[in-house]
Design a protein around this motif. Structure first.
Motif, PDB file in Angstrom:
ATOM      1  N   MET A   1       6.502 -13.622   7.761  1.00 50.78           N
ATOM      2  CA  MET A   1       6.710 -12.909   6.531  1.00 50.78           C
ATOM      3  C   MET A   1       7.611 -11.716   6.811  1.00 50.78           C
ATOM      4  SD  MET A   1       4.193 -11.493   3.529  1.00 50.78           S
ATOM      5  CE  MET A   1       2.740 -11.541   4.459  1.00 50.78           C
ATOM      6  N   SER A   2       8.457 -11.392   5.845  1.00 50.00           N
ATOM      7  CA  SER A   2       9.375 -10.286   6.045  1.00 50.00           C
ATOM      8  C   SER A   2       8.691  -8.948   5.763  1.00 50.00           C
ATOM      9  CB  SER A   2      10.607 -10.458   5.165  1.00 50.00           C
ATOM     10  OG  SER A   2      10.250 -10.486   3.808  1.00 50.00           O
ATOM     11  N   ARG A   3       9.197  -7.958   6.390  1.00 47.03           N
ATOM     12  CA  ARG A   3       8.619  -6.615   6.341  1.00 47.03           C
ATOM     13  C   ARG A   3       8.864  -5.933   4.996  1.00 47.03           C
ATOM     14  NH1 ARG A   3      10.347  -1.926  10.441  1.00 47.03           N
ATOM     15  NH2 ARG A   3       8.915  -0.386   9.636  1.00 47.03           N
ATOM     16  N   VAL A   4       7.926  -5.125   4.566  1.00 45.65           N
ATOM     17  CA  VAL A   4       8.049  -4.348   3.334  1.00 45.65           C
ATOM     18  C   VAL A   4       8.426  -2.918   3.719  1.00 45.65           C
ATOM     19  CG1 VAL A   4       6.858  -3.471   1.294  1.00 45.65           C
ATOM     20  CG2 VAL A   4       6.336  -5.764   2.146  1.00 45.65           C
ATOM     21  N   PHE A   5       9.463  -2.405   3.093  1.00 47.45           N
ATOM     22  CA  PHE A   5       9.911  -1.040   3.317  1.00 47.45           C
ATOM     23  C   PHE A   5       9.542  -0.194   2.110  1.00 47.45           C
ATOM     24  CE2 PHE A   5      12.693  -3.750   5.797  1.00 47.45           C
ATOM     25  CZ  PHE A   5      12.693  -3.118   7.030  1.00 47.45           C
ATOM     26  N   THR A   6       9.150   1.031   2.368  1.00 49.68           N
ATOM     27  CA  THR A   6       8.801   1.954   1.295  1.00 49.68           C
ATOM     28  C   THR A   6       9.731   3.149   1.367  1.00 49.68           C
ATOM     29  OG1 THR A   6       6.491   1.271   1.409  1.00 49.68           O
ATOM     30  CG2 THR A   6       6.958   3.339   0.282  1.00 49.68           C
ATOM     31  N   ARG A   7      10.334   3.486   0.225  1.00 52.46           N
ATOM     32  CA  ARG A   7      11.199   4.660   0.126  1.00 52.46           C
ATOM     33  C   ARG A   7      10.630   5.598  -0.933  1.00 52.46           C
ATOM     34  NH1 ARG A   7      17.031   1.685  -0.301  1.00 52.46           N
ATOM     35  NH2 ARG A   7      17.100   0.903   1.823  1.00 52.46           N
ATOM     36  N   PHE A   8      10.685   6.872  -0.632  1.00 52.23           N
ATOM     37  CA  PHE A   8      10.248   7.892  -1.577  1.00 52.23           C
ATOM     38  C   PHE A   8      11.474   8.606  -2.116  1.00 52.23           C
ATOM     39  CE2 PHE A   8       6.762   7.112   1.284  1.00 52.23           C
ATOM     40  CZ  PHE A   8       5.668   7.055   0.434  1.00 52.23           C
ATOM     41  N   HIS A   9      11.535   8.758  -3.417  1.00 50.13           N
ATOM     42  CA  HIS A   9      12.651   9.436  -4.073  1.00 50.13           C
ATOM     43  C   HIS A   9      12.091  10.632  -4.837  1.00 50.13           C
ATOM     44  CE1 HIS A   9      15.226   5.936  -3.271  1.00 50.13           C
ATOM     45  NE2 HIS A   9      14.175   5.214  -3.620  1.00 50.13           N
ATOM     46  N   TYR A  10      12.574  11.810  -4.491  1.00 50.29           N
ATOM     47  CA  TYR A  10      12.104  13.023  -5.153  1.00 50.29           C
ATOM     48  C   TYR A  10      13.218  13.577  -6.024  1.00 50.29           C
ATOM     49  CZ  TYR A  10      10.466  17.749  -5.925  1.00 50.29           C
ATOM     50  OH  TYR A  10      10.085  18.915  -6.519  1.00 50.29           O
ATOM     51  N   ALA A  11      12.891  13.872  -7.280  1.00 52.85           N
ATOM     52  CA  ALA A  11      13.846  14.479  -8.218  1.00 52.85           C
ATOM     53  C   ALA A  11      13.487  15.956  -8.370  1.00 52.85           C
ATOM     54  CB  ALA A  11      13.794  13.774  -9.563  1.00 52.85           C
ATOM     55  N   ILE A  19       8.273   5.906  -5.995  1.00 50.16           N
ATOM     56  CA  ILE A  19       8.100   5.103  -4.784  1.00 50.16           C
ATOM     57  C   ILE A  19       8.774   3.763  -5.016  1.00 50.16           C
ATOM     58  CG2 ILE A  19       6.441   3.989  -3.255  1.00 50.16           C
ATOM     59  CD1 ILE A  19       4.449   6.191  -4.133  1.00 50.16           C
ATOM     60  N   GLU A  20       9.632   3.390  -4.079  1.00 52.88           N
ATOM     61  CA  GLU A  20      10.358   2.116  -4.156  1.00 52.88           C
ATOM     62  C   GLU A  20       9.894   1.235  -3.010  1.00 52.88           C
ATOM     63  OE1 GLU A  20      15.018   0.645  -4.237  1.00 52.88           O
ATOM     64  OE2 GLU A  20      14.527   2.565  -3.298  1.00 52.88           O
ATOM     65  N   ARG A  21       9.494   0.007  -3.328  1.00 51.99           N
ATOM     66  CA  ARG A  21       9.072  -0.954  -2.301  1.00 51.99           C
ATOM     67  C   ARG A  21      10.127  -2.059  -2.248  1.00 51.99           C
ATOM     68  NH1 ARG A  21       4.472  -0.762   0.451  1.00 51.99           N
ATOM     69  NH2 ARG A  21       3.510  -2.600  -0.414  1.00 51.99           N
ATOM     70  N   ILE A  22      10.579  -2.369  -1.041  1.00 49.39           N
ATOM     71  CA  ILE A  22      11.675  -3.317  -0.844  1.00 49.39           C
ATOM     72  C   ILE A  22      11.241  -4.384   0.163  1.00 49.39           C
ATOM     73  CG2 ILE A  22      14.070  -3.573  -0.081  1.00 49.39           C
ATOM     74  CD1 ILE A  22      14.257  -0.468  -0.645  1.00 49.39           C
ATOM     75  N   GLN A  23      11.556  -5.635  -0.154  1.00 56.20           N
ATOM     76  CA  GLN A  23      11.246  -6.730   0.764  1.00 56.20           C
ATOM     77  C   GLN A  23      12.272  -7.838   0.563  1.00 56.20           C
ATOM     78  OE1 GLN A  23       7.405  -8.566   0.122  1.00 56.20           O
ATOM     79  NE2 GLN A  23       7.489  -9.660   2.063  1.00 56.20           N
ATOM     80  N   ASP A  24      12.737  -8.398   1.655  1.00 50.39           N
ATOM     81  CA  ASP A  24      13.583  -9.589   1.577  1.00 50.39           C
ATOM     82  C   ASP A  24      12.644 -10.770   1.362  1.00 50.39           C
ATOM     83  OD1 ASP A  24      15.305 -11.724   1.816  1.00 50.39           O
ATOM     84  OD2 ASP A  24      15.798 -11.356   3.927  1.00 50.39           O
ATOM     85  N   CYS A  25      12.654 -11.323   0.171  1.00 49.95           N
ATOM     86  CA  CYS A  25      11.732 -12.405  -0.197  1.00 49.95           C
ATOM     87  C   CYS A  25      12.293 -13.792   0.116  1.00 49.95           C
ATOM     88  CB  CYS A  25      11.372 -12.295  -1.676  1.00 49.95           C
ATOM     89  SG  CYS A  25      10.451 -10.797  -2.061  1.00 49.95           S
ATOM     90  N   MET A  54       3.696  -9.533  -2.474  1.00 54.76           N
ATOM     91  CA  MET A  54       3.047  -8.383  -3.101  1.00 54.76           C
ATOM     92  C   MET A  54       4.041  -7.509  -3.868  1.00 54.76           C
ATOM     93  SD  MET A  54       0.086  -7.380  -3.570  1.00 54.76           S
ATOM     94  CE  MET A  54      -0.391  -6.043  -4.615  1.00 54.76           C
ATOM     95  N   VAL A  55       5.274  -7.416  -3.391  1.00 58.42           N
ATOM     96  CA  VAL A  55       6.241  -6.574  -4.113  1.00 58.42           C
ATOM     97  C   VAL A  55       6.507  -7.126  -5.513  1.00 58.42           C
ATOM     98  CG1 VAL A  55       7.353  -5.581  -2.065  1.00 58.42           C
ATOM     99  CG2 VAL A  55       8.252  -7.711  -3.049  1.00 58.42           C
ATOM    100  N   ILE A  56       6.421  -8.432  -5.686  1.00 58.42           N
ATOM    101  CA  ILE A  56       6.622  -9.050  -7.001  1.00 58.42           C
ATOM    102  C   ILE A  56       5.412  -8.765  -7.891  1.00 58.42           C
ATOM    103  CG2 ILE A  56       6.932 -11.247  -8.217  1.00 58.42           C
ATOM    104  CD1 ILE A  56       9.406 -10.375  -6.619  1.00 58.42           C
ATOM    105  N   VAL A  57       4.222  -8.840  -7.327  1.00 62.48           N
ATOM    106  CA  VAL A  57       3.007  -8.521  -8.086  1.00 62.48           C
ATOM    107  C   VAL A  57       3.026  -7.040  -8.489  1.00 62.48           C
ATOM    108  CG1 VAL A  57       0.481  -8.418  -8.023  1.00 62.48           C
ATOM    109  CG2 VAL A  57       1.683 -10.363  -6.993  1.00 62.48           C
ATOM    110  N   TYR A  60       5.393  -6.540 -11.373  1.00 56.52           N
ATOM    111  CA  TYR A  60       4.778  -7.024 -12.609  1.00 56.52           C
ATOM    112  C   TYR A  60       3.792  -5.987 -13.147  1.00 56.52           C
ATOM    113  CZ  TYR A  60       1.955  -9.819 -15.818  1.00 56.52           C
ATOM    114  OH  TYR A  60       1.285 -10.269 -16.929  1.00 56.52           O
ATOM    115  N   CYS A  61       2.916  -5.476 -12.269  1.00 59.03           N
ATOM    116  CA  CYS A  61       1.928  -4.479 -12.689  1.00 59.03           C
ATOM    117  C   CYS A  61       2.608  -3.231 -13.245  1.00 59.03           C
ATOM    118  CB  CYS A  61       1.010  -4.109 -11.524  1.00 59.03           C
ATOM    119  SG  CYS A  61      -0.123  -5.425 -11.022  1.00 59.03           S
ATOM    120  N   ASN A  62       3.650  -2.774 -12.592  1.00 59.08           N
ATOM    121  CA  ASN A  62       4.374  -1.590 -13.065  1.00 59.08           C
ATOM    122  C   ASN A  62       5.018  -1.849 -14.423  1.00 59.08           C
ATOM    123  OD1 ASN A  62       3.728  -0.013 -10.839  1.00 59.08           O
ATOM    124  ND2 ASN A  62       5.549  -0.637  -9.714  1.00 59.08           N
TER     125      ASN A  62
END
Length: 97
Positions: A1-11, A19-25, A54-57, A60-62
């Protein structure tokens, strides 16, 4: 399974954080495609309908404004995802849910 990356963006201007979650699916889609092509999707008693990362789920939830707990407890959400043509690549069994 490919790794999930999390990025935080502050305005700074609004003092908010996103919070941005990124994954090569691609590997997950490839696996679902292989299972579908091989007919490995269970039987009428227990179907393997799809393999959603999980990033797709989470997306969807968001988009629906629900919690993961709501997604898990209400089967209509999974059914909606299974019948969404935009998510067809994740399907293992091509029948209608």
């Amino acid at each position: 399974m490919s790794r999930v990356f999390t990025r935080f963006h502050y305005a700074h201007d609004t003092d908010t954080t996103a919070i941005e979650r990124i994954q090569d699916c691609t590997p997950i889609v490839d696996h679902a495609t292989a299972l579908r092509n091989e007919g490995v999707h269970g039987d009428k008693e227990m179907r393997h309908a799809a393999r959603f990362p999980m990033v797709i789920v989470e997306r969807y939830c968001n988009e629906k404004g629900i919690t993961f707990e709501e997604w898990m407890s209400n089967p209509e959400h999974a059914k909606a995802m299974l019948n969404d043509s935009a998510l067809a690549a994740f399907r293992v069994w091509e029948g209608r849910s």
